[in-house]
Design a protein around this motif. Sequence first.
Motif, PDB file in Angstrom:
ATOM      1  N   VAL A  12       0.839  -1.187   0.000  1.00 20.96           N
ATOM      2  CA  VAL A  12       0.000   0.000   0.000  1.00 20.96           C
ATOM      3  C   VAL A  12       0.883   1.250   0.000  1.00 20.96           C
ATOM      4  O   VAL A  12       1.854   1.345   0.751  1.00 20.96           O
ATOM      5  CB  VAL A  12      -0.920  -0.010   1.245  1.00 20.96           C
ATOM      6  CG1 VAL A  12      -1.668   1.290   1.396  1.00 20.96           C
ATOM      7  CG2 VAL A  12      -1.886  -1.175   1.174  1.00 20.96           C
ATOM      8  N   ARG A  13       0.539   2.206  -0.849  1.00 12.58           N
ATOM      9  CA  ARG A  13       1.193   3.512  -0.941  1.00 12.58           C
ATOM     10  C   ARG A  13       2.661   3.439  -1.347  1.00 12.58           C
ATOM     11  O   ARG A  13       3.438   4.332  -1.037  1.00 12.58           O
ATOM     12  CB  ARG A  13       1.048   4.267   0.379  1.00 12.58           C
ATOM     13  CG  ARG A  13      -0.408   4.499   0.750  1.00 12.58           C
ATOM     14  CD  ARG A  13      -0.540   5.256   1.999  1.00 12.58           C
ATOM     15  NE  ARG A  13      -0.061   6.618   1.783  1.00 12.58           N
ATOM     16  CZ  ARG A  13      -0.126   7.575   2.674  1.00 12.58           C
ATOM     17  NH1 ARG A  13      -0.652   7.322   3.843  1.00 12.58           N
ATOM     18  NH2 ARG A  13       0.339   8.773   2.409  1.00 12.58           N
ATOM     19  N   ARG A  14       3.057   2.393  -2.053  1.00 15.34           N
ATOM     20  CA  ARG A  14       4.439   2.258  -2.517  1.00 15.34           C
ATOM     21  C   ARG A  14       4.438   1.958  -4.003  1.00 15.34           C
ATOM     22  O   ARG A  14       3.694   1.099  -4.482  1.00 15.34           O
ATOM     23  CB  ARG A  14       5.176   1.128  -1.785  1.00 15.34           C
ATOM     24  CG  ARG A  14       5.200   1.290  -0.298  1.00 15.34           C
ATOM     25  CD  ARG A  14       6.051   2.468   0.107  1.00 15.34           C
ATOM     26  NE  ARG A  14       5.781   2.775   1.507  1.00 15.34           N
ATOM     27  CZ  ARG A  14       6.295   3.801   2.138  1.00 15.34           C
ATOM     28  NH1 ARG A  14       7.093   4.631   1.521  1.00 15.34           N
ATOM     29  NH2 ARG A  14       6.008   4.025   3.395  1.00 15.34           N
ATOM     30  N   ARG A  53      13.335   3.880   7.342  1.00 13.50           N
ATOM     31  CA  ARG A  53      12.825   4.568   8.537  1.00 13.50           C
ATOM     32  C   ARG A  53      11.451   4.042   8.935  1.00 13.50           C
ATOM     33  O   ARG A  53      11.173   3.831  10.115  1.00 13.50           O
ATOM     34  CB  ARG A  53      12.753   6.072   8.290  1.00 13.50           C
ATOM     35  CG  ARG A  53      14.084   6.745   8.377  1.00 13.50           C
ATOM     36  CD  ARG A  53      13.942   8.231   8.181  1.00 13.50           C
ATOM     37  NE  ARG A  53      15.238   8.880   8.299  1.00 13.50           N
ATOM     38  CZ  ARG A  53      15.493  10.093   7.877  1.00 13.50           C
ATOM     39  NH1 ARG A  53      14.533  10.820   7.314  1.00 13.50           N
ATOM     40  NH2 ARG A  53      16.691  10.610   8.013  1.00 13.50           N
ATOM     41  N   ARG A  54      10.585   3.868   7.948  1.00 16.04           N
ATOM     42  CA  ARG A  54       9.237   3.384   8.252  1.00 16.04           C
ATOM     43  C   ARG A  54       9.304   1.995   8.867  1.00 16.04           C
ATOM     44  O   ARG A  54       8.650   1.701   9.857  1.00 16.04           O
ATOM     45  CB  ARG A  54       8.384   3.378   6.986  1.00 16.04           C
ATOM     46  CG  ARG A  54       6.967   2.863   7.148  1.00 16.04           C
ATOM     47  CD  ARG A  54       6.118   3.686   8.124  1.00 16.04           C
ATOM     48  NE  ARG A  54       6.019   5.063   7.765  1.00 16.04           N
ATOM     49  CZ  ARG A  54       5.073   5.595   6.997  1.00 16.04           C
ATOM     50  NH1 ARG A  54       4.130   4.845   6.510  1.00 16.04           N
ATOM     51  NH2 ARG A  54       5.071   6.881   6.727  1.00 16.04           N
ATOM     52  N   PHE A  55      10.113   1.121   8.269  1.00 14.73           N
ATOM     53  CA  PHE A  55      10.242  -0.236   8.804  1.00 14.73           C
ATOM     54  C   PHE A  55      10.849  -0.207  10.201  1.00 14.73           C
ATOM     55  O   PHE A  55      10.377  -0.890  11.102  1.00 14.73           O
ATOM     56  CB  PHE A  55      11.096  -1.093   7.861  1.00 14.73           C
ATOM     57  CG  PHE A  55      11.093  -2.557   8.194  1.00 14.73           C
ATOM     58  CD1 PHE A  55      10.055  -3.374   7.789  1.00 14.73           C
ATOM     59  CD2 PHE A  55      12.131  -3.117   8.914  1.00 14.73           C
ATOM     60  CE1 PHE A  55      10.043  -4.731   8.096  1.00 14.73           C
ATOM     61  CE2 PHE A  55      12.132  -4.467   9.225  1.00 14.73           C
ATOM     62  CZ  PHE A  55      11.089  -5.270   8.813  1.00 14.73           C
ATOM     63  N   ALA A  56      11.887   0.604  10.394  1.00 16.08           N
ATOM     64  CA  ALA A  56      12.543   0.691  11.701  1.00 16.08           C
ATOM     65  C   ALA A  56      11.590   1.209  12.773  1.00 16.08           C
ATOM     66  O   ALA A  56      11.652   0.773  13.925  1.00 16.08           O
ATOM     67  CB  ALA A  56      13.779   1.590  11.613  1.00 16.08           C
ATOM     68  N   SER A  57      10.690   2.109  12.397  1.00  9.35           N
ATOM     69  CA  SER A  57       9.769   2.690  13.376  1.00  9.35           C
ATOM     70  C   SER A  57       8.766   1.676  13.915  1.00  9.35           C
ATOM     71  O   SER A  57       8.165   1.889  14.951  1.00  9.35           O
ATOM     72  CB  SER A  57       9.030   3.887  12.774  1.00  9.35           C
ATOM     73  OG  SER A  57       8.065   3.454  11.833  1.00  9.35           O
ATOM     74  N   ARG A  58       8.585   0.600  13.202  1.00  9.86           N
ATOM     75  CA  ARG A  58       7.647  -0.425  13.657  1.00  9.86           C
ATOM     76  C   ARG A  58       8.267  -1.810  13.697  1.00  9.86           C
ATOM     77  O   ARG A  58       7.575  -2.815  13.633  1.00  9.86           O
ATOM     78  CB  ARG A  58       6.428  -0.425  12.762  1.00  9.86           C
ATOM     79  CG  ARG A  58       6.779  -0.773  11.326  1.00  9.86           C
ATOM     80  CD  ARG A  58       5.721  -0.422  10.381  1.00  9.86           C
ATOM     81  NE  ARG A  58       5.434   0.950  10.631  1.00  9.86           N
ATOM     82  CZ  ARG A  58       4.596   1.697   9.971  1.00  9.86           C
ATOM     83  NH1 ARG A  58       3.938   1.200   9.009  1.00  9.86           N
ATOM     84  NH2 ARG A  58       4.378   2.946  10.255  1.00  9.86           N
ATOM     85  N   GLY A 123      -0.696  -6.201   2.671  1.00  9.64           N
ATOM     86  CA  GLY A 123      -0.105  -5.106   1.906  1.00  9.64           C
ATOM     87  C   GLY A 123       0.269  -3.889   2.728  1.00  9.64           C
ATOM     88  O   GLY A 123       0.721  -2.886   2.186  1.00  9.64           O
ATOM     89  N   ILE A 124       0.110  -3.950   4.046  1.00 14.54           N
ATOM     90  CA  ILE A 124       0.335  -2.752   4.866  1.00 14.54           C
ATOM     91  C   ILE A 124       1.671  -2.761   5.606  1.00 14.54           C
ATOM     92  O   ILE A 124       1.848  -2.017   6.565  1.00 14.54           O
ATOM     93  CB  ILE A 124      -0.814  -2.530   5.865  1.00 14.54           C
ATOM     94  CG1 ILE A 124      -0.914  -3.672   6.867  1.00 14.54           C
ATOM     95  CG2 ILE A 124      -2.126  -2.303   5.137  1.00 14.54           C
ATOM     96  CD1 ILE A 124      -1.823  -3.383   8.042  1.00 14.54           C
ATOM     97  N   LEU A 125       2.609  -3.578   5.163  1.00 11.10           N
ATOM     98  CA  LEU A 125       3.888  -3.692   5.856  1.00 11.10           C
ATOM     99  C   LEU A 125       4.550  -2.331   6.095  1.00 11.10           C
ATOM    100  O   LEU A 125       5.104  -2.088   7.145  1.00 11.10           O
ATOM    101  CB  LEU A 125       4.824  -4.602   5.055  1.00 11.10           C
ATOM    102  CG  LEU A 125       6.135  -4.981   5.709  1.00 11.10           C
ATOM    103  CD1 LEU A 125       5.898  -5.776   6.985  1.00 11.10           C
ATOM    104  CD2 LEU A 125       6.997  -5.770   4.748  1.00 11.10           C
ATOM    105  N   LEU A 126       4.466  -1.420   5.136  1.00  5.12           N
ATOM    106  CA  LEU A 126       5.051  -0.085   5.296  1.00  5.12           C
ATOM    107  C   LEU A 126       4.005   1.022   5.293  1.00  5.12           C
ATOM    108  O   LEU A 126       4.340   2.197   5.193  1.00  5.12           O
ATOM    109  CB  LEU A 126       6.071   0.192   4.183  1.00  5.12           C
ATOM    110  CG  LEU A 126       7.308  -0.690   4.160  1.00  5.12           C
ATOM    111  CD1 LEU A 126       8.218  -0.289   3.010  1.00  5.12           C
ATOM    112  CD2 LEU A 126       8.068  -0.621   5.465  1.00  5.12           C
ATOM    113  N   ALA A 127       2.745   0.665   5.431  1.00  2.14           N
ATOM    114  CA  ALA A 127       1.682   1.673   5.437  1.00  2.14           C
ATOM    115  C   ALA A 127       1.659   2.415   6.770  1.00  2.14           C
ATOM    116  O   ALA A 127       2.069   1.878   7.794  1.00  2.14           O
ATOM    117  CB  ALA A 127       0.327   1.012   5.192  1.00  2.14           C
ATOM    118  N   PRO A 128       1.186   3.648   6.761  1.00  6.33           N
ATOM    119  CA  PRO A 128       1.128   4.424   8.006  1.00  6.33           C
ATOM    120  C   PRO A 128       0.265   3.784   9.086  1.00  6.33           C
ATOM    121  O   PRO A 128       0.442   4.063  10.257  1.00  6.33           O
ATOM    122  CB  PRO A 128       0.509   5.759   7.572  1.00  6.33           C
ATOM    123  CG  PRO A 128       0.686   5.827   6.118  1.00  6.33           C
ATOM    124  CD  PRO A 128       0.739   4.412   5.622  1.00  6.33           C
TER     125      PRO A 128
END
Length: 140
Positions: A12-14, A53-58, A123-128
């Motif tokens: 999603v969103r990529r 960064r997105r992956f690291a944040s979660r 599909g939301i692995l990197l979604a907000p």
Amino acid sequence: MSQVLLPVFALVRRADLAEVIGTALAAKASGAGVRVIAARLGRPVETVRGWLRRFASRAEAVRHFFTVVLVDTGVDPAPPGPVRNGFADAVNAVVGAWWSAAERWPGIGKVSPWWAACAMSGGILLAPSWPSKLINTNRP
């Protein structure tokens, strides 16, 4: 409001495929820097930095989610132990969940761990919105 069904190889969103993003995540988990990863993939540094960064944040939520998948699908599961850091642990859990699912259902082994991660995460692995409850489309 419109709804779009994503293919299993898209997040999603990529704009980039899960394979490309997954390659970047695995390279970072192995210790590569963002500039090296971006050069290898032929992507802008800021794009790759955003994925990382997105992956690291979660990372902890991702690690937990995929460790549960690993244990729930495994025939004789052994959750992965700590690797080096939270980021690498999360990547290890994603690959472990794929491996565990592929042992039970060999057809899953024909796709990459990152395609499987897309399917497993909806599909939301990197979604907000990660982590969120996945939508159950089954009727009660």
